[in-house]
Design an enzyme around this catalytic site. Structure first.
Site, PDB file in Angstrom:
ATOM      1  N   HIS A 328       0.854  -1.188   0.000  1.00  0.00           N
ATOM      2  CA  HIS A 328       0.000   0.000   0.000  1.00  0.00           C
ATOM      3  C   HIS A 328       0.884   1.229   0.000  1.00  0.00           C
ATOM      4  O   HIS A 328       1.949   1.229   0.628  1.00  0.00           O
ATOM      5  CB  HIS A 328      -0.896   0.015   1.244  1.00  0.00           C
ATOM      6  N   ASP A 386      -8.006  -5.467   0.075  1.00  0.00           N
ATOM      7  CA  ASP A 386      -8.501  -6.283  -1.027  1.00  0.00           C
ATOM      8  C   ASP A 386      -8.103  -7.753  -0.916  1.00  0.00           C
ATOM      9  O   ASP A 386      -8.581  -8.575  -1.687  1.00  0.00           O
ATOM     10  CB  ASP A 386      -7.968  -5.736  -2.364  1.00  0.00           C
TER      11      ASP A 386
END
Ligand code: CMC
Length: 452
Positions: A328, A386
């Site tokens: 991320h 996700d």
């Protein structure tokens, strides 16, 4: 339009500019001319200070250069705060853990828009107002039937959401707070209908209309899975799990799609067009499209024995393959949303009587191996939101191509809150980045005959 447009207390937060940190400045020195310039440092409520470079170009004649905005704050905002190092996510100051555990999605949507959690009468009123905007104009039937049945739901979402501006002319004036409020409610309310109808269209089943006696997540599942042939009762466990997942995806400060919405909105474009732009940006596999890509990857891995081979590929500089659902831009620690996701994941699998889920087994083993690997440790790559969401969606019977559409439906709340905040900001200007030009400088034009 369904229901009556009414005035609801959706206050634009009073604008308070960020504080200048007591006379702290940052000085830049040009080592060739010895000239130097000082820039004020601004202090937020928490998090890193920012250097105010609004006068940078006029004072220095230079631009700053930051592709991917890795060090650039594009706005000041009161909505969401992330501490990526510690894995903290706050909405309006409330930890995501508390919101996911103790609120429903509608309360979180209200919080995003208004800055405070609703009391019980505000909650009732908000739920009523959202519920009564959930139908789509009947002519959307024609719109859907213009798409191919195998069209990707995100393609349909971009088209249909952009087209809302052609149907709801009475709420397009962005300078009118009442219009902005009605458009915001319409977008949040209609998104589940739009997404569920994209699914129904792909199946060739009749569209299922929203039901006003159901909550937001429950209504979405109803429109996805009910048919006119029999009664359908949404499982409370699945509705609760879906509600939690929507909360976890509701906002995430200035990510690619939110920044897209703000940039589109900065030119004065209407909110439906801005949210359509956000949906397009979310679609990419580096962003919201990752939930679909994770499932594709887990299926490709197929067997726990193949995991080391895929981990090796992810580490190979010459191979474009990446572990989807890992890493991320902001989190350099476990994404708190991924941690919370494990609860709905287990609840859903238990409710559906799924004792063994081979994809979940592969995912858990992949996570274990990656988190022990030096490459992932050094680069601080952890599972993100996700990584596990697709497993839950698939267990619920939601096809892989719908995963990102679900993300879009949840994120609409954040997008619209950020758009409202931007429009209410008296310092707001059209977003217009500059560039470092590296092409040809002025040259002599060649006629066709002169070109070799
Ligand atoms: N697998 C393998 N290596 C990775 C991965 C990964 N998933 N993610 C980052 N790296 C490596 C990357 O190769 C780079 O290595 P080096 O420094 O040697 O060049 C380093 O880690 C830093 O990566 P980056 O691409 O410079 O970092 P970024 O902040 O620009 O990208 C990201 C963040 C999310 C796009 C990236 O981690 C990624 O592509 N992850 C996979 C896609 C994904 O799961 N996306 C969902 C993000 S969360 C939900 C959302 O935002 O929508």
């Amino acid at each position: 339009m369904q229901g009556k447009a009414r005035t609801v207390a959706m206050t634009t937060q009073p604008k308070t500019a960020p504080k200048t940190k007591r006379s702290k400045t940052v000085t830049l020195k040009d080592n060739q001319t010895d000239q130097s310039w000082s820039f004020p440092v601004l202090e937020g409520a928490t998090g890193p200070d920012v250097v105010d470079i609004r006068k940078f170009y006029s004072e220095t004649g230079m631009f700053t250069y930051d592709p991917g905005f890795t060090s650039t704050g594009s706005c000041d905002s009161k909505i969401t705060y992330i501490d990526g190092g510690k894995g903290i996510l706050l909405h309006r100051g409330y930890p995501i853990e508390d919101l996911a555990e103790k609120c429903n999605f509608e309360e979180v949507a209200y919080l995003m828009l208004n800055g405070e959690l609703p009391n019980s009468s505000q909650k009732r009123q908000f739920e009523h107002d959202i519920t009564y905007h959930s139908m789509l104009h009947e002519q959307f039937h024609n719109f859907y039937s213009g798409f191919r049945r195998d069209g990707h739901p995100m393609a349909i979402m971009c088209g249909v959401v952009g087209a809302l501006s052609a149907f709801y002319h009475d709420s397009l004036d962005i300078n009118n707070p009442e219009h902005r409020m009605v458009s915001s409610y319409r977008l949040i309310a209609k998104m589940p209908t739009i997404a569920a109808w994209a699914f129904k269209y792909s199946l060739g089943q009749p569209f299922i209309y929203p039901r006003n006696d159901l909550g937001y997540a429950e209504n979405f599942l109803h429109m996805m899975f009910a048919t006119p042939c029999e009664s359908y009762k949404v499982s409370p466990t699945l509705a609760k799990a879906m509600d939690r997942i929507l909360i976890l995806h509701a906002d995430h400060e200035q990510n690619a799609s939110t920044s897209t919405v703000r940039l589109a909105g900065s030119s004065g474009a209407n909110p439906f067009a801005c949210i359509a732009a956000g949906i397009a940006s979310l679609w990419g596999p580096a962003h919201g499209g990752a939930n679909e890509a994770v499932l594709t990857m887990l299926n490709e891995i197929g067997n726990k024995n193949h995991i080391p081979e895929f981990v090796k590929r992810a580490k190979d500089k010459d191979d474009p393959f990446r572990l989807m659902g890992f890493g991320h831009r902001v989190y350099k620690n476990y994404d708190p949303r991924a941690r919370i996701m494990s609860r709905p994941c287990h609840e859903v699998l238990e409710e559906l009587g799924i004792k063994n889920n081979p994809l979940l087994d592969i995912a858990m083993e992949l996570e274990r191996i990656a988190l022990e690997d030096d490459y992932f440790i050094e680069k601080k790559l952890y599972p993100n939101v996700d990584f596990y969401s697709g497993i839950i969606f698939q267990a619920m019977g939601i096809p892989v191509t719908m995963f990102t559409a679900l993300f879009a439906l949840a994120r609409t709340t954040g997008w619209i809150a950020q758009w409202q905040e931007m429009i209410g900001d008296p310092l707001q200007k059209i977003g217009r980045p500059r560039q470092l030009y590296t092409g040809e400088t002025k040259r002599k034009f060649l006629t066709l005959e002169q070109r070799t």
